[in-house]
Motif scaffolding. Structure first.
Motif, PDB file in Angstrom:
ATOM      1  N   SER A 190       0.450   5.520  -6.216  1.00 14.80           N
ATOM      2  CA  SER A 190       0.270   4.266  -5.470  1.00 14.80           C
ATOM      3  C   SER A 190      -0.371   3.201  -6.343  1.00 14.80           C
ATOM      4  N   GLU A 191      -1.385   3.610  -7.100  1.00 12.24           N
ATOM      5  CA  GLU A 191      -2.118   2.662  -7.943  1.00 12.24           C
ATOM      6  C   GLU A 191      -1.319   2.234  -9.168  1.00 12.24           C
ATOM      7  N   ARG A 192      -0.799   3.192  -9.910  1.00 10.47           N
ATOM      8  CA  ARG A 192      -0.229   2.877 -11.225  1.00 10.47           C
ATOM      9  C   ARG A 192       1.249   2.508 -11.208  1.00 10.47           C
ATOM     10  N   VAL A 193       2.014   3.123 -10.317  1.00 13.53           N
ATOM     11  CA  VAL A 193       3.447   2.824 -10.276  1.00 13.53           C
ATOM     12  C   VAL A 193       3.715   1.610  -9.395  1.00 13.53           C
ATOM     13  N   TYR A 194       3.106   1.601  -8.201  1.00 10.25           N
ATOM     14  CA  TYR A 194       3.396   0.542  -7.232  1.00 10.25           C
ATOM     15  C   TYR A 194       2.363  -0.587  -7.221  1.00 10.25           C
ATOM     16  N   GLU A 195       1.262  -0.418  -7.943  1.00 10.64           N
ATOM     17  CA  GLU A 195       0.195  -1.424  -7.983  1.00 10.64           C
ATOM     18  C   GLU A 195      -0.268  -1.801  -6.578  1.00 10.64           C
ATOM     19  N   ALA A 196      -0.471  -0.795  -5.758  1.00  9.25           N
ATOM     20  CA  ALA A 196      -0.872  -0.993  -4.367  1.00  9.25           C
ATOM     21  C   ALA A 196      -2.340  -1.395  -4.266  1.00  9.25           C
ATOM     22  N   TYR A 197      -2.670  -2.037  -3.159  1.00  9.31           N
ATOM     23  CA  TYR A 197      -4.041  -2.437  -2.887  1.00  9.31           C
ATOM     24  C   TYR A 197      -4.850  -1.328  -2.224  1.00  9.31           C
ATOM     25  N   PHE A 198      -4.185  -0.472  -1.467  1.00 10.64           N
ATOM     26  CA  PHE A 198      -4.893   0.611  -0.794  1.00 10.64           C
ATOM     27  C   PHE A 198      -3.914   1.719  -0.454  1.00 10.64           C
ATOM     28  N   HIS A 204       0.818  -1.211   0.000  1.00 14.56           N
ATOM     29  CA  HIS A 204       0.000   0.000   0.000  1.00 14.56           C
ATOM     30  C   HIS A 204       0.851   1.260   0.000  1.00 14.56           C
ATOM     31  N   GLY A 205       0.211   2.341  -0.386  1.00 12.09           N
ATOM     32  CA  GLY A 205       0.817   3.653  -0.267  1.00 12.09           C
ATOM     33  C   GLY A 205       0.447   4.226   1.087  1.00 12.09           C
ATOM     34  N   HIS A 206       1.407   4.777   1.777  1.00 11.08           N
ATOM     35  CA  HIS A 206       1.154   5.379   3.090  1.00 11.08           C
ATOM     36  C   HIS A 206       1.434   6.874   3.020  1.00 11.08           C
ATOM     37  N   VAL A 207       0.424   7.683   3.269  1.00 13.36           N
ATOM     38  CA  VAL A 207       0.583   9.135   3.309  1.00 13.36           C
ATOM     39  C   VAL A 207       1.136   9.488   4.685  1.00 13.36           C
ATOM     40  N   THR A 208       2.384   9.882   4.728  1.00  6.75           N
ATOM     41  CA  THR A 208       2.997  10.286   5.996  1.00  6.75           C
ATOM     42  C   THR A 208       2.558  11.697   6.360  1.00  6.75           C
ATOM     43  N   ARG A 254      -8.296   4.273   5.490  1.00  3.82           N
ATOM     44  CA  ARG A 254      -7.857   3.587   4.271  1.00  3.82           C
ATOM     45  C   ARG A 254      -8.840   3.827   3.125  1.00  3.82           C
ATOM     46  N   LYS A 255      -8.250   3.804   1.939  1.00  8.22           N
ATOM     47  CA  LYS A 255      -9.046   3.853   0.715  1.00  8.22           C
ATOM     48  C   LYS A 255      -8.588   2.701  -0.167  1.00  8.22           C
ATOM     49  N   PRO A 256      -9.513   1.809  -0.528  1.00  9.60           N
ATOM     50  CA  PRO A 256      -9.112   0.703  -1.408  1.00  9.60           C
ATOM     51  C   PRO A 256      -8.849   1.229  -2.816  1.00  9.60           C
ATOM     52  N   LEU A 257      -7.872   0.656  -3.471  1.00  8.04           N
ATOM     53  CA  LEU A 257      -7.565   1.001  -4.849  1.00  8.04           C
ATOM     54  C   LEU A 257      -8.127  -0.085  -5.764  1.00  8.04           C
ATOM     55  N   PRO A 258      -8.182   0.147  -7.065  1.00  7.47           N
ATOM     56  CA  PRO A 258      -8.801  -0.818  -7.981  1.00  7.47           C
ATOM     57  C   PRO A 258      -8.252  -2.243  -7.887  1.00  7.47           C
ATOM     58  N   ARG A 259      -7.009  -2.403  -7.485  1.00  6.61           N
ATOM     59  CA  ARG A 259      -6.438  -3.755  -7.385  1.00  6.61           C
ATOM     60  C   ARG A 259      -7.146  -4.595  -6.311  1.00  6.61           C
ATOM     61  N   VAL A 296     -10.144  -5.640  -5.636  1.00  3.64           N
ATOM     62  CA  VAL A 296     -11.455  -5.805  -6.248  1.00  3.64           C
ATOM     63  C   VAL A 296     -12.526  -6.150  -5.215  1.00  3.64           C
ATOM     64  N   GLN A 297     -12.192  -6.990  -4.254  1.00  6.44           N
ATOM     65  CA  GLN A 297     -13.174  -7.448  -3.265  1.00  6.44           C
ATOM     66  C   GLN A 297     -13.203  -6.581  -2.008  1.00  6.44           C
ATOM     67  N   ARG A 298     -12.476  -5.493  -2.022  1.00  7.79           N
ATOM     68  CA  ARG A 298     -12.438  -4.539  -0.897  1.00  7.79           C
ATOM     69  C   ARG A 298     -12.080  -5.233   0.424  1.00  7.79           C
ATOM     70  N   GLN A 299     -11.055  -6.085   0.366  1.00  5.27           N
ATOM     71  CA  GLN A 299     -10.606  -6.821   1.548  1.00  5.27           C
ATOM     72  C   GLN A 299      -9.758  -5.965   2.482  1.00  5.27           C
TER      73      GLN A 299
END
Length: 193
Positions: free
Chosen positions: A108-116, A79-83, A162-167, A169-172
């Motif tokens: 976070s989404e496109r470069v690191y393919e993070a989940y949230f 995940h991406g963490h906003v410090t 937390r905010k889920p990112l598109p990766r 999918v099931q919002r786990q």
């Protein structure tokens, strides 16, 4: 008008108008430089186009790892963490924080393919919580006595949002009723708690 550019080491000499706000956590110069060395693509500065004065910045990093194969919720930790995301008081309500968060979530989404994406916020910072909720963030858990005040008896909990990112999918990586889940500060960085 606002211009944006990558955060630079020289910004440490020009961000007092941003960091002197009571909502902003200020760190040592070495802390900022460490982030700049490890995650330069996750740091952005917003400046006033007419004067060059710093309006705000976002500082963050990636944490966790990508799972192999099918993964449980506990394994979806990348995940991406906003410090820190902060805007100088004279530049608030202009959409600067929104723009900085858009940038961070996109990296976070496109470069690191993070989940949230996650961040910590004081429960007393109602304006920030409102902004994050409008952006799709929800409370994952409350961290007891996360923030320290001017004295040891001045402590405030932190909300892990937390905010889920598109990766995801099931919002786990998010949960309902996160306000009810309370952890100790030493457990704040353990995933799945």
């Amino acid at each position: 008008m606002t211009t944006v550019r990558p955060f630079a080491a020289s910004d440490l000499f020009h961000f007092n108008n941003v960091n002197m706000d009571h909502w902003t956590e200020t760190y040592s110069n070495g802390f900022y430089l460490n982030y700049l060395a490890q995650w330069p693509d996750m740091m952005l500065t917003a400046c006033a186009a007419h004067s060059g004065k710093m309006m705000g910045y976002v500082l963050g990093k990636t944490e966790g790892r990508a799972p192999k194969g099918r993964a449980s919720a506990e394994e979806l930790t990348l995940h991406g963490h906003v410090t820190a995301v902060t805007v100088a008081p004279e530049f608030r309500r202009l959409g600067v924080a929104q723009m900085l968060m858009d940038f961070f979530e996109l990296v976070s989404e496109r470069v690191y393919e993070a989940y949230f994406v996650d961040l910590f916020v004081r429960p007393s910072n109602a304006k920030a919580i409102e902004m994050y909720e409008k952006r799709g963030y929800s409370v994952y858990r409350r961290v007891h006595a996360y923030y320290r005040g001017g004295s040891p008896d001045m402590m405030e909990d932190g909300l892990d949002m937390r905010k889920p990112l598109p990766r995801d999918v099931q919002r786990q990586t998010v949960r309902k009723n996160g306000h009810r889940v309370v952890v100790r500060p030493e457990c704040a960085y353990l995933h799945g708690t």
